[in-house]
Design an enzyme around this catalytic site. Structure first.
Site, PDB file in Angstrom:
ATOM      1  N   HIS A  62      -9.878  -4.473  11.296  1.00 16.58           N
ATOM      2  CA  HIS A  62     -10.537  -4.337   9.992  1.00 16.58           C
ATOM      3  C   HIS A  62     -11.842  -3.553  10.084  1.00 16.58           C
ATOM      4  O   HIS A  62     -12.661  -3.628   9.174  1.00 16.58           O
ATOM      5  CB  HIS A  62     -10.853  -5.717   9.393  1.00 16.58           C
TER       6      HIS A  62
ATOM      7  N   GLU B 256       0.810  -1.226   0.000  1.00 17.83           N
ATOM      8  CA  GLU B 256       0.000   0.000   0.000  1.00 17.83           C
ATOM      9  C   GLU B 256       0.838   1.269   0.000  1.00 17.83           C
ATOM     10  O   GLU B 256       0.531   2.213  -0.725  1.00 17.83           O
ATOM     11  CB  GLU B 256      -0.938   0.028   1.226  1.00 17.83           C
TER      12      GLU B 256
END
Lengths: 349, 458
Positions: free
Chosen positions: B260, B191
């Site tokens: 998450h 990322e």
């Protein structure tokens, strides 16, 4: 690889930097014409005088914050600029004044940015570490160590996307070479064969920490090995070696072979920034580099030896350069500060 | 003994699916591990394997059946020697209806006032009489990207699993086929690197769409979103910007735990130089994503996994582009103002419609964009109702709600008849256990209570 044999430049860099690994695969020194030697001399001298002036203005309190000088490393950016074509991009860290001057950005605008004035290249809102120019294909000027490596890979991505044949040059230091995103970038650059030259300006110290104390392996040119990216160490104090290595890397990229790494073995004479007393190294070490390997003195000696220039010719160049720098400093001190209304401009379009 | 084969849950958010195909027929012998059927979820087609061995005695759900609930029996497996009557017995027993689900909003004990009519104003951006079609948020997002990629050659999509896999949440389904691998790019799991790469490409004139598999992973990349993308225009004195759209699911999904499940709206919304969009409906998802892709600034576009599969009426117009920075009044009302956005709208809508039945008229505003905040719309409503409740799933401290409350007390202090209340996620990392997770998230009951508190009708 064709044209990549160990040459005399290797010995120079090795002795200059003692603990560095052996030089290998370095393209031969470029043969410079008189014009090229003079150009290199003028450009490097200009950067040095400009940086000396910046240091002086900093001392006078006219430049604030951080100010990272390039003195000692001039051959790297000048040699690379000589090898680049129009449209090739440059992106670097916060030690960026020289890159901007080398790619033709207005020295008045650079100096006025250092003093935070309205005529600065970023209207006084960027400062020493943050300047940009679309016209000169200079993409900053980045204050986060290593960020420019991923961004520079993105410039190369755009080149490939547009199929424009251009090459991105992403400069970073030996300190940044340990950042994780450098390796994320290496991976993608090779995976997609992007036209990018990674230039590691190894000036031996990441702020105050020597390469040996920060890096498990110190031949940084081989940091791309596990991604299949070739790299060489180059005597970054010799502008001819820089030019030759860059020519080679440019061709490599333009032929579609993907990225290339050039580790420029260089040295900064000043501290990391103006506020760094540089107590992590001896005065002798600095003095030895200055007297034996100075990039400007090397060219000067050749110009005199080949009788391409007289002492007077070189003095004239110095005078010319000093005048441009003085005019920049003059402008940067007299230009007004940005209008307070500028506080709220350029945030979003 | 005969055993039932149940409809399996194949993802954290799956509630139902389509029984696409039986690969075994009644009477076939099945060994453990044999693929017996194919199930289509909204994300993927998955194979169902037998867990036990035996004979497929009865198929209870024929192939092609849609909306088969998770845990509904789909077949009966017989042991060697059992006959089909065992299957019938078992099938009959399980045919009894499952326990009714607890309604999200318990009915009010006594109706305190006459119900008020829910006033649903027309969307001012959509011309009257426009034909509406049912679309999921997922389809709306895909259509938005496809339309913009057709329109502008410099728009491309990159991210993990966006191309060959068709998107981890199937948002990019079909884009690789249409646009090819030059413009729909699978990245390594990296990322920080690919976000920086995208910002660099944007500086060089391209218009990247970066998909994060979830915004939780974008924390690895947040340096480039903020330091490289958001600040460049300012630092360059207006010379150079970074027109990138950073998009992906944000906030809690279902049962995926603390790492998450975070909503990052407030983080990005505090950064000058960014625009932040958090849509609820499919129409807004489409119209605002198209606007984001055309916007010359970096835009953070926060989606929600739970909303991906939800259907909305989307106007069938040639080029649906909605204004960034404009809230929308979705229910007109007079007694209190409610401000919500993103998935918070699901609780807000349930509560507002229930409150209407109880005679409380709430004006509900969907912010849609978090930065810039459309405070004009909020303030006009608060000046009318004198009361405000905000609803969001994020953490309460330094939240978007906090900012709205600050601005309202600062600009409309004299109009307020009650303290501003906020309904948010709780100030805890998201727990995994189902009951705790439910407690950590807001619900319609809390929203109703908050409205009753500010209207002094509790």
């Amino acid at each position: 690889m064709a044209g990549t044999q160990s040459k005399s430049s290797g010995g120079r860099a090795k002795s200059a930097t003692k603990a560095r690994g052996a030089m290998k695969n370095v393209p031969a020194l470029a043969e410079f014409s008189k014009d090229e030697e003079l150009n290199a001399y003028r450009e490097m001298l200009f950067i040095r005088r400009f940086e000396e002036k910046a240091g002086q203005l900093y001392g006078m309190g006219l430049i604030g914050g951080f100010c990272h000088l390039y003195i000692g490393q001039e051959a790297v950016v000048v040699g690379m600029e000589m090898a680049k074509e129009k449209g090739d991009q440059m992106i670097t860290s916060y030690r960026d004044h020289a890159h901007m001057l080398a790619c033709g950005m207005d020295p008045k605008g650079v100096m006025a940015e250092l003093t935070g004035r309205s005529g600065g290249l970023s209207k006084g809102k960027g400062g020493s570490m943050h300047m940009f120019s679309k016209e000169q294909e200079f993409y900053g000027g980045h204050g986060i160590v290593g960020a420019q490596v991923a961004l520079g890979t993105g410039l190369a991505f755009a080149n490939r996307y547009k199929e424009n044949g251009k090459v991105s040059m992403a400069f970073f230091g030996d300190g940044a070479a340990n950042q994780g995103q450098v390796y994320e970038s290496f991976n993608m650059a090779k995976l997609w064969n992007l036209p990018v030259i990674y230039i590691i300006e190894n000036n031996r110290y990441g702020m105050g920490t020597s390469v040996e104390r920060a890096s498990s392996t110190t031949d940084l040119s081989q940091r791309g090995a596990s991604f299949g990216i070739p790299g060489v160490q180059v005597d970054g104090m010799d502008v001819r070696a820089v030019k030759a290595a860059t020519d080679y890397a440019m061709e490599w990229c333009r032929e579609g072979n993907g990225p290339y790494i050039l580790e420029m073995i260089t040295y900064r004479y000043r501290g990391h920034s103006m506020s760094d007393p540089a107590k992590y190294r001896s005065k002798d070490e600095v003095q030895k580099m200055r007297s034996e390997h100075d990039p400007i003195e090397q060219v000067r000696a050749r110009l005199l030896e080949k009788e391409w220039s007289s002492e007077d010719d070189l003095k004239a160049i110095d005078k010319e350069v000093r005048a441009v720098v003085a005019a920049s400093a003059e402008f940067a001190q007299n230009d007004p500060e940005p209008d307070p209304s500028e506080l709220y401009t350029d945030i979003v379009l | 003994m005969a055993v039932e084969i149940l409809m399996p849950a194949l993802s954290p958010t799956m509630e139902e699916g389509k029984l696409a195909k039986w690969l075994k027929k009644e009477g076939d012998t099945v060994a453990a591990g044999d693929v017996i059927a194919e199930i289509e979820t909204d994300k993927a087609t998955m194979e169902v394997e037998a867990v036990d061995e035996g004979v497929l005695g009865r198929i209870l759900v024929t192939e092609g059946t849609e909306e088969v609930k998770v845990n509904a029996p789909i077949a009966v497996l017989l042991e060697e020697g059992e006959d089909a009557s065992a299957a019938d017995k078992l099938g009959a027993a399980s045919a009894a209806p499952a326990a009714a689900e607890t309604p999200a909003v318990p009915a009010a004990p006594v109706a305190p006032a006459a119900p008020v009519e829910s006033v649903v104003p027309a969307d001012p951006e959509i011309p009257a009489g426009t034909k509406m079609v049912s679309r999921t948020v997922r389809e709306a997002l895909r259509d938005a990207m496809a339309e913009e990629m057709r329109r502008n050659e410099n728009v491309f999509l990159m991210g993990e699993e966006v191309a060959q896999y068709q998107g981890a949440y199937k948002i990019s389904q079909g884009l690789l086929d249409e646009f090819g691998e030059r413009r729909v790019i699978d990245t390594p799991i990296t990322e920080h690197g690919f976000t920086g790469l995208a910002v660099g490409a944007a500086m060089a004139g391209l218009n990247p769409i970066v998909e994060f598999m979830t915004f939780n992973f974008a924390m690895q990349a947040i340096d480039h979103i903020i330091n490289s993308a958001a600040k460049t225009l300012y630092m360059s004195g207006g010379q150079m910007g970074a027109p990138v759209v950073f998009r992906g699911p944000n906030g809690a999904a279902a049962r995926v735990g603390a790492q998450h499940s975070q909503d990052f709206a407030a983080w990005y919304a505090s950064i000058p130089g960014l625009k932040v969009i958090q849509p609820y409906s499919a129409t807004d998802a489409k119209g605002l994503l198209k606007a984001a892709i055309r916007d010359p600034n970096p835009v953070v576009f926060l989606e929600n996994e739970i909303l991906y599969g939800q259907h909305f009426d989307v106007p069938e117009v040639e080029d649906l582009v909605l204004p960034i920075g404009k809230a929308r009044i979705v229910r007109e009302g007079t007694d209190a103002t409610m401000v919500s956005w993103g998935i918070g709208m699901t609780y807000a809508l349930q509560a507002v419609d229930e409150l209407a039945k109880q005679g409380v008229s709430v004006e509900l505003i969907d912010l849609r964009t978090i930065r810039p905040l459309d405070m004009d719309t909020v303030l006009a409503s608060v000046r009318k109702t004198g009361r405000l409740v905000t609803v969001e799933e994020a953490f309460p401290i330094c939240s978007v709600s906090s900012e709205i409350a600050y601005q309202v007390q600062s600009e409309a202090f004299d109009w307020l008849d009650a303290p501003i209340l906020r309904v948010t996620g709780k100030d805890v990392p998201m727990p995994y256990a189902a009951n705790l997770e439910k407690l950590a998230l807001p619900d319609a009951r809390e929203v109703i209570d908050a409205v009753k508190a500010v209207t002094y009708t509790a």
